[in-house]
Motif scaffolding. Structure first.
Motif, PDB file in Angstrom:
ATOM      1  N   ASP A   1      15.432   8.135   6.873  1.00  0.00           N
ATOM      2  CA  ASP A   1      16.614   7.559   6.895  1.00  0.00           C
ATOM      3  C   ASP A   1      17.283   7.313   5.711  1.00  0.00           C
ATOM      4  OD1 ASP A   1      15.712   4.481   6.398  1.00  0.00           O
ATOM      5  OD2 ASP A   1      14.703   5.059   8.195  1.00  0.00           O
ATOM      6  N   SER A   2      18.268   6.558   5.439  1.00  0.00           N
ATOM      7  CA  SER A   2      18.836   6.392   4.229  1.00  0.00           C
ATOM      8  C   SER A   2      18.678   4.561   3.637  1.00  0.00           C
ATOM      9  CB  SER A   2      20.384   6.681   4.013  1.00  0.00           C
ATOM     10  OG  SER A   2      20.926   5.939   4.922  1.00  0.00           O
TER      11      SER A   2
ATOM     12  N   LYS B   1      15.120   3.708  13.023  1.00  0.00           N
ATOM     13  CA  LYS B   1      14.237   4.213  12.060  1.00  0.00           C
ATOM     14  C   LYS B   1      13.155   5.220  12.754  1.00  0.00           C
ATOM     15  CE  LYS B   1      13.010   1.344   8.530  1.00  0.00           C
ATOM     16  NZ  LYS B   1      13.465   2.188   7.394  1.00  0.00           N
ATOM     17  N   ASP B   2      13.793   6.145  13.477  1.00  0.00           N
ATOM     18  CA  ASP B   2      12.793   6.698  14.402  1.00  0.00           C
ATOM     19  C   ASP B   2      11.726   7.697  13.542  1.00  0.00           C
ATOM     20  OD1 ASP B   2      14.074   6.238  17.061  1.00  0.00           O
ATOM     21  OD2 ASP B   2      15.714   7.247  16.053  1.00  0.00           O
ATOM     22  N   GLY B   3      12.304   8.282  12.278  1.00  0.00           N
ATOM     23  CA  GLY B   3      11.391   8.912  11.552  1.00  0.00           C
ATOM     24  C   GLY B   3      10.405   8.326  10.876  1.00  0.00           C
ATOM     25  N   ILE B   4      10.830   7.147  10.332  1.00  0.00           N
ATOM     26  CA  ILE B   4       9.683   6.439   9.771  1.00  0.00           C
ATOM     27  C   ILE B   4       8.730   5.605  10.732  1.00  0.00           C
ATOM     28  CG2 ILE B   4       9.542   4.018   8.492  1.00  0.00           C
ATOM     29  CD1 ILE B   4      10.047   6.233   6.421  1.00  0.00           C
ATOM     30  N   ASN B   5       9.416   5.350  11.966  1.00  0.00           N
ATOM     31  CA  ASN B   5       8.423   4.884  12.976  1.00  0.00           C
ATOM     32  C   ASN B   5       7.424   5.907  13.237  1.00  0.00           C
ATOM     33  OD1 ASN B   5      10.261   2.561  12.802  1.00  0.00           O
ATOM     34  ND2 ASN B   5      11.228   3.148  14.968  1.00  0.00           N
ATOM     35  N   ASN B   6       7.861   7.235  13.256  1.00  0.00           N
ATOM     36  CA  ASN B   6       6.906   8.292  13.733  1.00  0.00           C
ATOM     37  C   ASN B   6       5.844   8.301  12.702  1.00  0.00           C
ATOM     38  OD1 ASN B   6       6.138  10.439  15.154  1.00  0.00           O
ATOM     39  ND2 ASN B   6       7.160  12.001  13.906  1.00  0.00           N
ATOM     40  N   LEU B   7       6.332   8.303  11.298  1.00  0.00           N
ATOM     41  CA  LEU B   7       5.451   8.461  10.222  1.00  0.00           C
ATOM     42  C   LEU B   7       4.455   7.337  10.276  1.00  0.00           C
ATOM     43  CD1 LEU B   7       7.655   9.776   7.306  1.00  0.00           C
ATOM     44  CD2 LEU B   7       6.084  11.146   8.792  1.00  0.00           C
TER      45      LEU B   7
END
Ligand code: TRP
Length: 343
Positions: free
Chosen positions: A239-240, A250-256
């Motif tokens: 996300d930005s 923050k799905d992308g960061i949550n996933n990582l």
């Protein structure tokens, strides 16, 4: 009077529970399959009596290329050894090498209702995605899975969310048979692994990571080379906003974070603290490296096993022999109860 000494009764060794799971040989598993399931299998094998199989009979419910199927069956069998399952401790086998699975599946077909199979969501989905080949095997797939489980009198079955409905049906079929003929099968419970292992697509973190995703950047395969893994993780969608913490939107960061936590054992607060003031670039590098180190031993062992096909075949034959011994015991019981004449 002489005192009669009674030897204290020896404590009965508690019988270990039996756990069984299977994996389809449909392509190389992803990091998601590894962190979500396979890594746990190794831990479960240390704790329980266990059997693990390559579910190749399930794979032909959709059309397969024979050459490719043959290759994938051996790859997945090698993977089971590569994740650290020990053929001395667990029964590791290929489903089609144990005929009892097909035999019991046929019998159980006759104790399963058309209506209950029609309600299976996976059948409904797959009959849409494979509309040109809605075969009876696809329809009866959960019955074969019930046979897999019931043959081994499994107490526990680790399954993902997408297989819960099938496990439920296995319980229903087992209970129904027991109700008619008296106790024949152990009724299995789902084994829910530790949470936090639901790995999402790197390109669309609202979707589950899948090996059949047309975009190869969306998943890490368990056999990807380190450079490939680093590249894929670095190009993961985030996300930005810029902060490494678990949060809404923050799905992308949550996933990582989930992936990193699974690989390192660190909890989310610790990760957030470690990366405070750092950017996503640093975080992605750390996640990439953690994934590389997590998968390295699996890939190296896999490469070693794949060089020795004769060994793999021998291990599969041994596994099938041990599996058959248990499976045939159950099958014989079932056949007697149904009224078949045994040779
Ligand atoms: N149907 C499962 C899947 O597609 C694989 C499977 C077959 C299985 N037989 C099983 C899983 C028995 C658990 C127990 O993932």
């Amino acid at each position: 009077m002489e005192e009669i000494k009674v030897a204290p009764e020896a404590p009965k060794p508690e019988k270990k529970k039996t756990i069984l799971s299977c994996i389809q040989p449909s392509g190389i598993p992803t990091l998601g399959n590894y962190l979500g399931a396979l890594k746990n299998w190794k831990l479960l094998a240390d704790e329980f009596d266990s059997a693990f199989a390559v579910a190749d009979l399930h794979a032909i419910t959709v059309r397969q290329d024979p050459q490719k199927l043959r290759k994938q069956i051996m790859e997945v069998f090698a993977l089971l050894l590569a994740i650290g399952l020990d053929p001395e401790k667990s029964i590791i086998f290929i489903q089609s090498q144990v005929p009892a699975h097909s035999q019991l599946a046929w019998i159980l077909n006759c104790y399963t209702q058309f209506g209950e199979m029609s309600r299976m969501t996976q059948f409904k989905d797959k009959s849409q995605s494979h509309a040109d080949n809605v075969n009876v095997g696809l329809f009866a797939y959960p019955v074969l899975m019930a046979a897999d489980i019931l043959l081994y009198q499994a107490d526990l079955v680790p399954v993902g969310a997408d297989q819960k409905q099938h496990l439920e049906i296995a319980r229903d079929i087992g209970n129904r048979f027991n109700g008619i003929y008296g106790k024949t099968f152990t009724i299995p419970e789902p084994y829910i692994g530790k949470s936090g292992a639901r790995v999402m697509s790197l390109q669309d973190p609202m979707k589950k990571m899948s090996k059949s995703d047309p975009n190869p950047k969306s998943f890490v395969s368990v056999f990807d080379q380190p450079e490939t893994i680093m590249k894929k993780i670095r190009s993961a969608v985030t996300d930005s906003e810029g902060g490494v913490y678990y949060g809404e939107g923050k799905d992308g960061i949550n996933n990582l974070m989930g992936i990193y936590s699974c690989c390192t054992g660190l909890d989310y607060d610790q990760i957030t603290a470690d990366f405070s003031g750092k950017g996503y670039g640093d975080f992605k590098n750390a996640v990439g490296e953690a994934v590389v180190e997590e998968l390295r031993p699996v890939r190296e062992r896999y490469e070693m096993f794949m060089k020795d096909q004769a060994y793999l075949k021998e291990m599969a034959a041994k596994g099938a022999e041990s599996a058959s011994r248990i499976a045939n015991r159950t099958l014989t019981k079932v056949m007697k109860k149904c009224g078949f004449v045994l040779p």
